[in-house]
Design a protein around this motif. Structure first.
Motif, short mmCIF file in Angstrom:
data_model
loop_
_atom_site.label_atom_id
_atom_site.label_comp_id
_atom_site.label_asym_id
_atom_site.label_seq_id
_atom_site.Cartn_x
_atom_site.Cartn_y
_atom_site.Cartn_z
N HIS A 1 0.83 -1.20 0.00
CA HIS A 1 0.00 0.00 0.00
C HIS A 1 0.87 1.25 0.00
O HIS A 1 0.60 2.21 -0.74
CB HIS A 1 -0.91 -0.02 1.23
N GLY A 2 1.93 1.25 0.81
CA GLY A 2 2.80 2.41 0.91
C GLY A 2 3.56 2.69 -0.38
O GLY A 2 3.69 3.85 -0.81
N LEU A 3 4.06 1.63 -1.02
CA LEU A 3 4.81 1.81 -2.27
C LEU A 3 3.92 2.34 -3.38
O LEU A 3 4.29 3.25 -4.12
CB LEU A 3 5.43 0.48 -2.70
N ILE A 4 2.71 1.78 -3.50
CA ILE A 4 1.79 2.22 -4.55
C ILE A 4 1.34 3.65 -4.29
O ILE A 4 1.37 4.51 -5.18
CB ILE A 4 0.57 1.28 -4.65
N GLY A 5 0.92 3.92 -3.03
CA GLY A 5 0.47 5.26 -2.69
C GLY A 5 1.57 6.30 -2.86
O GLY A 5 1.32 7.41 -3.35
N GLY A 6 2.80 5.94 -2.45
CA GLY A 6 3.92 6.86 -2.58
C GLY A 6 4.20 7.21 -4.03
O GLY A 6 4.44 8.38 -4.37
N PHE A 7 4.17 6.20 -4.90
CA PHE A 7 4.44 6.48 -6.32
C PHE A 7 3.34 7.33 -6.95
O PHE A 7 3.62 8.25 -7.72
CB PHE A 7 4.59 5.17 -7.09
#
Length: 498
Positions: free
Chosen positions: A150-156
């Motif tokens: 979730h963090g990687l997708i949201g961050g990108f």
């Protein structure tokens, strides 16, 4: 990303599934009898327990599901909840979709549950959706792996490099679609926005451009999504079986795209990620548990396509519907966007992400569309242990259903809640717990800013280039939110006076 809208039974698929499964009826009947026996042993659910909310568990096995579905087909789907709120309060017990359920239309109770996802509560969806998504889906994953994904997708999706490129991509796809519109032509907004949103999303996910792969995935994805909520019978010929087959075909394409990316990936000097797939591939390891396997990435690429087919297109379609019904709101939106367009053209500057999202009334229109449209009806969780919130007991193993629609249409929080009123957000805070169109907690939709951007660009290009007259149409809320006639409007190009 939440899929609360898929909590509703897709009754349109029932006849198809039943005909395909008729030859398996003896096996199905044995299963039904077994489930009834399970119910008969569940007397503890019907006995009073201290703190258990008031309510009714309805009929054996089916509970109150039939009435819930019946209300879903009406113009006021929330009437099922309203009736029980008057009898029992904003939190009550029921039995829905095969599970004893605590239903919440209380924003504070719902907030506590959403913020404790993974610790006390875990996702709980219909069996057919669980089957299609699989355990590695971002919807089903828990713990550190879910947080990391979730963090990687949201961050990108919030990254500066994406903001610059995605704004250009969205503009290009919208203008390409509008280029085919002619004066007095009947345009079906729901169809147009579905096509735009799917192309934009696949570009962000896998850098996929229009072509054979795009069209194939679009075709197979619509077969896949049709079975997300259907009878949980995966025998040949059933809707679920066909959806699983469509997903298998999509996985082959996504796996090939991944292998092609890997072949061109320089581990010694990696370039900045261009899409979500690049971000996840940098965290790939097929043997280490703390990393993502290729299979996990493939599954989630398909799951992340869902907003491009439903939620984002419906946000844009509903905005056009509401603006068509409220001319004063349309006039103010057009004036605000015309002013921005004139300013940018005089300076010969391109429009940026911040330009689009800084228009206050446009953002209020989008916020009000999310509130009144209720594209996502709610979400379901399962309690891992007995828990008490504001004096309400949620027993271990029970489903918890937070129903966003009733919260967004509650006159305690919104004056004249059934009126489209973008001006209410000039004073009201859209970050409060009574406004939760994107879910909450660690499962807050990672693409919510991108969804707002896409709607902002679409509305800007629409109102600065075209006037229109809307044909009669109505919103259907069941099994998912959509326009009954696909939102037809008759367009006329605006002559520029700049």
């Amino acid at each position: 990303m939440e899929l609360g809208k898929f909590l509703n039974f897709n009754t349109l698929n029932f006849n198809h599934d039943l005909s395909a499964a008729i030859s398996w009826m003896p096996i199905i009947m044995v299963g039904i009898v077994s489930m009834i026996l399970v119910w008969s042993r569940g007397g503890k659910y019907r006995r009073h327990r201290a703190g258990l909310p008031l309510g009714s568990l309805g009929w054996p096995f089916i509970g109150e599901t039939l009435e819930f579905i019946s209300c879903g087909h009406s113009s006021r789907p929330e009437s099922f909840m309203d009736k029980r709120r008057q009898l029992y309060g904003k939190v009550f017990k029921s039995h829905l979709l095969g599970s004893p359920t605590i239903v919440s239309t209380d924003p504070e109770v719902s907030k506590v549950v959403l913020q404790n996802d993974g610790r006390i509560f875990v996702p709980n969806y219909p069996k057919s959706l669980n089957e299609l998504m699989g355990k590695s889906s971002i919807l089903m994953l828990g713990g550190n792996l879910q947080k990391k994904l979730h963090g990687l997708i949201g961050g990108f999706l919030k990254s500066p490099q994406l903001k610059q490129q995605i704004t250009v991509d969205i503009e290009r796809h919208i203008l390409s679609s509008m280029a085919n519109w002619k004066d007095d032509q009947l345009v079906y907004i729901q169809d147009e926005t579905k096509n735009i949103a799917f192309h934009v999303l696949l570009k962000s996910l896998m850098s996929l451009n229009p072509g054979d792969d795009m069209e194939y995935l679009k075709q197979e994805f619509r077969k896949f999504i049709s079975g997300l909520v259907s009878l949980p019978v995966k025998l040949p010929g059933t809707r679920l079986y066909k959806s699983l087959q469509a997903k298998a075909r999509m996985l082959k394409v996504v796996h090939r795209i991944i292998q092609e990316k890997k072949a061109n990936y320089d581990t010694n000097s990696p370039s900045p990620p261009e899409d979500v797939l690049d971000v996840l591939l940098q965290e790939t390891n097929d043997t280490a548990e703390q990393y993502f396997t290729t299979d996990i990435i493939c599954d989630n690429m398909i799951d992340l396509m869902i907003p491009g087919e439903d939620s984002v297109p419906m946000l844009m379609s509903l905005a056009v519907k509401f603006l068509s019904d409220y001319p004063l709101a349309l006039q103010q939106l057009q004036e605000e966007n015309m002013k921005l367009k004139k300013s940018k053209e005089q300076k010969t500057e391109p429009l940026t992400w911040s330009d689009y999202t800084s228009l206050p009334f446009t953002q209020n229109v989008i916020t009000e569309t999310l509130r009144l449209g209720n594209i996502i009806t709610g979400v379901m969780r399962k309690a891992l242990q007995d828990v008490e919130i504001k004096g309400h007991l949620i027993p271990k193993g029970w489903c918890f259903f937070t129903y966003f629609r009733s919260i967004h249409l509650d006159d305690e929080y919104y004056e004249t809640p059934y009126k489209f009123d973008p001006w209410r957000w000039q004073e009201k805070d859209p970050t409060g717990c009574s406004f939760i169109p994107f879910g909450g907690g660690q499962r807050l939709c990672p693409g919510m800013d991108m969804s707002r951007l896409e709607a902002s660009i679409f509305l800007h290009q629409l109102v600065t280039r075209y006037s229109w007259e809307a044909e009669d149409d109505s919103i259907v809320s069941f099994p998912t939110v959509h326009m009954k006639k696909r939102m037809p409007i008759r367009v006329k190009k605006i002559m520029s006076h700049f």
